[in-house]
Scaffold this motif. Sequence first.
Motif, PDB file in Angstrom:
ATOM      1  N   LEU A  96       0.846  -1.206   0.000  1.00 21.77           N
ATOM      2  CA  LEU A  96       0.000   0.000   0.000  1.00 21.77           C
ATOM      3  C   LEU A  96       0.877   1.250   0.000  1.00 21.77           C
ATOM      4  N   ALA A  97       1.915   1.246   0.828  1.00 25.01           N
ATOM      5  CA  ALA A  97       2.782   2.426   0.944  1.00 25.01           C
ATOM      6  C   ALA A  97       3.473   2.738  -0.385  1.00 25.01           C
ATOM      7  N   LYS A  98       3.822   1.692  -1.138  1.00 23.26           N
ATOM      8  CA  LYS A  98       4.450   1.933  -2.461  1.00 23.26           C
ATOM      9  C   LYS A  98       3.472   2.676  -3.370  1.00 23.26           C
ATOM     10  N   ILE A  99       2.209   2.307  -3.296  1.00 21.91           N
ATOM     11  CA  ILE A  99       1.187   2.967  -4.124  1.00 21.91           C
ATOM     12  C   ILE A  99       0.987   4.410  -3.627  1.00 21.91           C
ATOM     13  N   LEU A 100       0.942   4.583  -2.309  1.00 19.19           N
ATOM     14  CA  LEU A 100       0.747   5.924  -1.738  1.00 19.19           C
ATOM     15  C   LEU A 100       1.888   6.843  -2.154  1.00 19.19           C
ATOM     16  N   LYS A 101       3.084   6.285  -2.115  1.00 15.90           N
ATOM     17  CA  LYS A 101       4.263   7.077  -2.500  1.00 15.90           C
ATOM     18  C   LYS A 101       4.116   7.585  -3.936  1.00 15.90           C
ATOM     19  N   LYS A 102       3.712   6.680  -4.828  1.00 15.92           N
ATOM     20  CA  LYS A 102       3.531   7.068  -6.247  1.00 15.92           C
ATOM     21  C   LYS A 102       2.476   8.154  -6.398  1.00 15.92           C
ATOM     22  N   MET A 103       1.470   8.104  -5.520  1.00 13.89           N
ATOM     23  CA  MET A 103       0.377   9.090  -5.602  1.00 13.89           C
ATOM     24  C   MET A 103       0.770  10.454  -5.071  1.00 13.89           C
ATOM     25  N   GLY A 104       1.909  10.510  -4.343  1.00 15.35           N
ATOM     26  CA  GLY A 104       2.329  11.795  -3.795  1.00 15.35           C
ATOM     27  C   GLY A 104       2.039  11.953  -2.310  1.00 15.35           C
ATOM     28  N   VAL A 105       1.660  10.862  -1.648  1.00 16.25           N
ATOM     29  CA  VAL A 105       1.511  10.927  -0.187  1.00 16.25           C
ATOM     30  C   VAL A 105       2.915  11.030   0.403  1.00 16.25           C
ATOM     31  N   ASP A 106       3.080  11.901   1.396  1.00 13.19           N
ATOM     32  CA  ASP A 106       4.427  12.225   1.886  1.00 13.19           C
ATOM     33  C   ASP A 106       4.918  11.338   3.008  1.00 13.19           C
ATOM     34  N   LEU A 107       4.020  10.842   3.830  1.00  5.56           N
ATOM     35  CA  LEU A 107       4.478  10.109   5.024  1.00  5.56           C
ATOM     36  C   LEU A 107       3.374   9.160   5.486  1.00  5.56           C
ATOM     37  N   VAL A 108       3.793   7.995   5.965  1.00  8.71           N
ATOM     38  CA  VAL A 108       2.850   7.030   6.537  1.00  8.71           C
ATOM     39  C   VAL A 108       3.147   6.894   8.030  1.00  8.71           C
ATOM     40  N   ASP A 109       2.149   7.192   8.823  1.00 10.99           N
ATOM     41  CA  ASP A 109       2.237   7.114  10.281  1.00 10.99           C
ATOM     42  C   ASP A 109       1.791   5.698  10.651  1.00 10.99           C
ATOM     43  N   CYS A 110       2.725   4.896  11.162  1.00 13.96           N
ATOM     44  CA  CYS A 110       2.483   3.456  11.287  1.00 13.96           C
ATOM     45  C   CYS A 110       2.041   3.055  12.688  1.00 13.96           C
ATOM     46  N   SER A 111       0.752   2.865  12.830  1.00 16.84           N
ATOM     47  CA  SER A 111       0.187   2.318  14.054  1.00 16.84           C
ATOM     48  C   SER A 111      -0.228   0.884  13.748  1.00 16.84           C
ATOM     49  N   SER A 112      -1.109   0.286  14.564  1.00 23.13           N
ATOM     50  CA  SER A 112      -1.582  -1.057  14.244  1.00 23.13           C
ATOM     51  C   SER A 112      -2.842  -1.371  15.041  1.00 23.13           C
ATOM     52  N   GLY A 113      -3.506  -2.461  14.628  1.00 17.55           N
ATOM     53  CA  GLY A 113      -4.627  -3.015  15.379  1.00 17.55           C
ATOM     54  C   GLY A 113      -5.875  -2.157  15.364  1.00 17.55           C
ATOM     55  N   GLY A 114      -6.828  -2.560  16.189  1.00 15.37           N
ATOM     56  CA  GLY A 114      -8.046  -1.780  16.405  1.00 15.37           C
ATOM     57  C   GLY A 114      -9.268  -2.277  15.648  1.00 15.37           C
ATOM     58  N   ASN A 115      -9.067  -3.256  14.750  1.00 15.92           N
ATOM     59  CA  ASN A 115     -10.222  -3.678  13.943  1.00 15.92           C
ATOM     60  C   ASN A 115     -10.858  -4.956  14.456  1.00 15.92           C
ATOM     61  N   ILE A 116     -10.124  -5.670  15.291  1.00 15.34           N
ATOM     62  CA  ILE A 116     -10.606  -6.955  15.791  1.00 15.34           C
ATOM     63  C   ILE A 116     -10.540  -6.913  17.316  1.00 15.34           C
ATOM     64  N   SER A 117     -11.689  -7.101  17.950  1.00 15.56           N
ATOM     65  CA  SER A 117     -11.737  -6.848  19.400  1.00 15.56           C
ATOM     66  C   SER A 117     -10.880  -7.836  20.196  1.00 15.56           C
ATOM     67  N   ASN A 118     -10.692  -9.062  19.687  1.00 16.15           N
ATOM     68  CA  ASN A 118      -9.885 -10.021  20.474  1.00 16.15           C
ATOM     69  C   ASN A 118      -8.529 -10.334  19.832  1.00 16.15           C
ATOM     70  N   ALA A 119      -8.002  -9.367  19.055  1.00 16.38           N
ATOM     71  CA  ALA A 119      -6.673  -9.565  18.452  1.00 16.38           C
ATOM     72  C   ALA A 119      -5.619  -9.659  19.556  1.00 16.38           C
ATOM     73  N   LYS A 120      -4.573 -10.413  19.271  1.00 18.46           N
ATOM     74  CA  LYS A 120      -3.489 -10.541  20.248  1.00 18.46           C
ATOM     75  C   LYS A 120      -2.350  -9.603  19.831  1.00 18.46           C
TER      76      LYS A 120
END
Length: 354
Positions: free
Chosen positions: A249-273
């Motif tokens: 995804l970041a490679k595509i964003l870079k091509k589109m002109g997005v400058d920076l990706v702020d890398c967090s994680s999780g939050g979509n699955i309530s019982n993720a480990k």
Amino acid sequence: MTTLFDPLTIRSVTLRNRIGVSPMCQYSYKDGFSNEWQLVHLGARATGGAGLVIAEATAVEPRGRITPYDAGLWDDAHIAPLKRITDFIKSQGAVTGIQIAHAGRKGSTDKPWSGGKPLKESDDRWWQTVGPSPQAYSSDYQTPHELTKNEIKEIQSLFAAAAKRSLAAGFEWLELHAAHGYLIHEFYSPLSNHRIDEYGGSFENRIRFMIETIQAIQTVWPKELPLTTRISGSDWYEGGWTVYESVELAKILKKMGVDLVDCSSGGNISNAKVPVGPGYQVPISDAVRNKANIATATVGLITSPQHADEIIRNGRADIVMLGREFLRDAYWPLHAAKTLGVDFKAPPQYLRAF
Ligand SMILES: Cc1cc2nc3c(=O)[nH]c(=O)nc-3n(C[C@H](O)[C@H](O)[C@H](O)COP(=O)(O)O)c2cc1C
């Protein structure tokens, strides 16, 4: 070697150091309007020496709030109270960022200190949530309305309108919230997107909602200013979104002109480990930065100046964002400079203390 207190220039904007205030909802507003709390909260962290101060998740429409008390930018009337804040932050030498957001299926909840639970349909604060598919976040959440293609386009134009208002309010740095199980993440994660149209299924289809949203924002957000996004780099769940996909995804964003990706994680699955520990999301930033060749921010349980400095020195991120540590200590950068032996000046009013 680049260090934590070296400046960073992206497009026409220069951060005085690589320390960012991570966006943090304050759940302290009425009808989306900013107020004195936000001015003091963000303003204090600008006086404390942060290079970048990012205002919390700010909803692009009322349905896109997490709670009824979230900040919003769905109306031109929201601009003026925010302008006061950006003026002050700039006067303190920090760069003003804002995170624009849509909560999707995780909206319509109460504020954390009132329990944080989903509102009941009988509560007059309740609203119908929306998502890519009619699947609730967890059993106590409501089932979202499955967005039609027309509704998808409408929400994308709401993101663009909020970006335009962000600019009018004086923000110089835009972060699109695409993390933590909110609407955009719900689309790109195969665990919450079960659509059979062009917005679901393959990787290309699942990221389409995000890509089109960015394209809509790019029609109004000036090229001279940084356009960034926060992603959840991993769902931390079997069959879910992966770091590999984040890099693609970041490679595509870079091509589109997005400058920076702020890398967090999780939050979509309530019982993720989630393997929580100091700097546990740094490997995601490292992979995205060094495999997709794009600037990144990292965040998550980073509290010590030496740790933050090490991350920058070793090229694992371009910015270190602090969340809770900045709630404990608005002057973290001033303390960090002292610890690291860096000459970094406090505001003149505070010079006798530092
Ligand atoms: C009170 C609070 C509110 C938060 N609100 C947001 C938000 O609006 N947007 C966001 O992307 N993350 C939000 N987060 C997550 C933080 O930005 C950060 O990523 C997370 O707390 C991990 O960093 P830390 O360990 O330094 O706190 C919030 C966290 C806290 C503690």
